[in-house]
Design an enzyme around this catalytic site. Structure first.
Site, PDB file in Angstrom:
ATOM      1  N   GLU A 236     -26.289  42.590  -7.683  1.00  0.00           N
ATOM      2  CA  GLU A 236     -25.646  43.331  -6.605  1.00  0.00           C
ATOM      3  C   GLU A 236     -24.578  42.480  -5.933  1.00  0.00           C
ATOM      4  O   GLU A 236     -24.777  41.312  -5.638  1.00  0.00           O
ATOM      5  CB  GLU A 236     -26.643  43.876  -5.577  1.00  0.00           C
ATOM      6  CG  GLU A 236     -26.044  44.901  -4.610  1.00  0.00           C
ATOM      7  CD  GLU A 236     -25.343  46.067  -5.331  1.00  0.00           C
ATOM      8  OE1 GLU A 236     -24.188  45.889  -5.767  1.00  0.00           O
ATOM      9  OE2 GLU A 236     -25.963  47.141  -5.462  1.00  0.00           O
ATOM     10  N   ASP A 316     -25.109  51.481  -7.119  1.00  0.00           N
ATOM     11  CA  ASP A 316     -24.612  52.522  -6.224  1.00  0.00           C
ATOM     12  C   ASP A 316     -23.954  53.649  -7.005  1.00  0.00           C
ATOM     13  O   ASP A 316     -23.159  54.399  -6.461  1.00  0.00           O
ATOM     14  CB  ASP A 316     -23.641  51.936  -5.205  1.00  0.00           C
ATOM     15  CG  ASP A 316     -22.434  51.261  -5.849  1.00  0.00           C
ATOM     16  OD1 ASP A 316     -22.355  51.221  -7.097  1.00  0.00           O
ATOM     17  OD2 ASP A 316     -21.560  50.761  -5.105  1.00  0.00           O
TER      18      ASP A 316
END
Length: 517
Positions: A236, A316
């Site tokens: 991430e 995401d």
């Protein structure tokens, strides 16, 4: 302590021996009707790091598994069908998909988890960086595995799969390992072709909230060496090749255009992660990084995994990437290097991209080369070069690459099963298609336009020799070489390649035995 360690060492050694036996059996030509011995999740379980997720469209990942691999949905009526195995521990029943999808198209709507955790992947919904995804076309990536025609998963931008409610997947600094078999020929530099641990809300919730393999040509932290594609860790807010983000290993120039790649990541969730890759058709694994968690930003030591599983997108739902997926697993705990090596040996043993077993005909599944018949060019064959189709001389002394570029696998016509399509031998999922009348090698996207552009209908050679191939959506135009490029061309017309001179010879081809083995 030693008495406890010995059983694990013994089972790990047996798993490695089983994989070696399979490799030797294939080497001497013993038929493998189904996968033999211990399969990847058997190997990891024996090493004390059982699979908590096991996904594949191609084959079983446990020797005892006999359930469904994936589900397809038919466009004509919305009906669905689960696609299973030919035998327990074996290969996908692709014929069942072909039969169900005859006369229409299908998409893949679910990829079943073969582990007892039932962490099945379905088409991903909207996220912080992307609208809801669509399912991948079920027939976009035909491939031979273990001597059987099966299908892989070919991801184009806007496609992805996910499970936000899983069981057993590492969370909050837990240790885990994972691998996937992918392809170095179907990649791009967009975010993010991932497989692994992601957020449960389809949003970026911060550093360390992902732990997934990334494969592509996106260089997040400079410098990256070579052209890629690289196996990286999507933790991430960064694709990491080391604790510093950028590559500290100048020899890690990427995998290159290998048709099949094993990509592997393992992370103890606290202070260490490692990246490995290998040619899924031969050889072992190479470690490109093994060291501390990222130190160029906070939040990665310890990790904060949330335990969702993502395939084909970022955490995401950043979904601009492309990629291929054939199989992959996630484990509880960090597998030993010995277990990883045994899994790689098993992957190699099944023969991804092996010969189809048929050659020299237009029967679907046959491998062929297409030879020109015009007097100027009788030693020339259609081959792909820089994504375009050209003709060039291929001989027994040509390079292995040139021979592979000039070899095609006949597939059922993507727009009409009574015609044919031509899949590249060394670029799985890429087909010959026309665009602005010129022939290109491109990945199958599943659109109606692509299906029609990549479908050709055989007829007796216009010169009286060989075979001519009419374009499905321009039936008066035929596959033709002109000035060493390949087009669809009519007999006379406004384009230079429509010239009537030698047209009948230029559109007539000899369907011959393939140059690539």
């Amino acid at each position: 302590m030693l008495s406890r360690a010995f059983p694990r060492l013994r089972t790990t050694a047996l798993a490695a021996l089983s994989a070696l036996v399979t490799v030797l059996a294939l080497a001497v030509g013993i038929p493998q009707a189904q996968a033999a011995g211990s399969l990847p999740c058997d190997i990891y379980a024996a090493a004390g790091t059982p699979c908590v997720a096991a996904h594949s469209l191609a084959r079983a990942l446990y020797s005892s598994y006999n359930g469904s691999l994936y589900q397809v949905q038919r466009a004509s009526d919305g009906a669905t069908k689960d696609i299973g195995l030919l035998a327990a521990g074996g290969y996908a029943d692709a014929a069942a998909q072909d039969s169900f999808c005859t006369g229409t198209t299908c998409i893949i709507t679910k990829i079943y988890d073969q582990s007892s955790r039932h962490n099945d992947l379905t088409v991903e919904g909207a996220g912080g960086a992307g609208a809801a995804d669509v399912g991948a076309p079920a027939d976009a990536l035909p491939v031979t595995v273990g001597g059987h025609q099966v299908y892989g998963l070919e991801i184009s931008a806007g496609m992805g799969y996910r499970d936000n409610s899983t069981s057993g997947v590492a969370v909050n600094g837990g240790a885990e390992g994972m691998y996937m078999v992918t392809s170095g020929t179907h990649v791009n530099g967009s975010c993010c072709f991932d497989y692994g641990n992601a957020e449960t809300n389809n949003k970026d919730t911060g550093n360390g909230h992902m732990d997934a393999i990334n494969f592509g040509t996106e260089c997040w932290f400079s410098p990256c060496y070579g052209q890629g594609p690289w196996v990286q860790a999507d933790l991430e807010n960064g694709l990491f090749q080391s604790d510093l983000g950028y590559s500290t290993n100048s020899s890690n120039t990427g995998t290159g255009a290998l048709p099949f790649v094993t990509a592997l990541l393992k992370n103890n969730g606290q202070n260490h992660f490692a990246l490995k890759w290998g040619n899924a058709q031969s050889g072992g694994l190479t470690t490109t990084y093994s060291g501390s968690e990222p130190t160029n930003a906070s939040g990665y030591s310890p990790m904060h995994q949330e335990g969702a599983i993502v395939l084909g997108t970022g955490g995401d739902n950043s979904n601009g990437s492309i990629g291929s997926f054939f199989e992959g697993v996630m484990t509880s705990g960090i597998p030993t290097d010995a277990a990883d090596n045994s899994v790689q040996a098993n992957i190699v043993s099944v023969g991804y991209g092996g010969a189809t077993g048929a050659t020299g005909t237009l029967t679907p599944g046959s491998e062929i080369s297409l030879k020109a018949t015009t007097s100027c060019c009788t030693g020339d064959y259609i081959r792909h070069q820089n994504n375009s189709a050209v003709i060039s001389a291929i001989t027994s002394s040509s390079s292995a690459l040139d021979k592979s570029d000039a070899t095609w696998i006949v597939r059922r016509g993507l727009a009409d099963a009574s015609c044919v399509s031509f899949e590249s031998r060394n670029y799985p999922g890429d087909f010959l298609r026309h665009y602005n009348y010129q022939l290109l090698r491109q990945p199958m996207t599943g659109t109606t336009q692509f299906r029609q552009d990549a479908t050709f209908c055989p007829t007796t050679g216009k010169s009286g020799t060989g075979t001519s191939f009419a374009s499905y959506n321009y039936p008066a135009k035929f596959l033709r070489h002109y000035d060493y490029n390949v087009y669809i061309a009519s007999d006379g017309g406004s384009n230079t390649w429509d010239s009537a001179t030698s047209w009948t010879d230029d559109v007539s081809w000899v369907v011959s035995a393939p140059w690539a083995p």
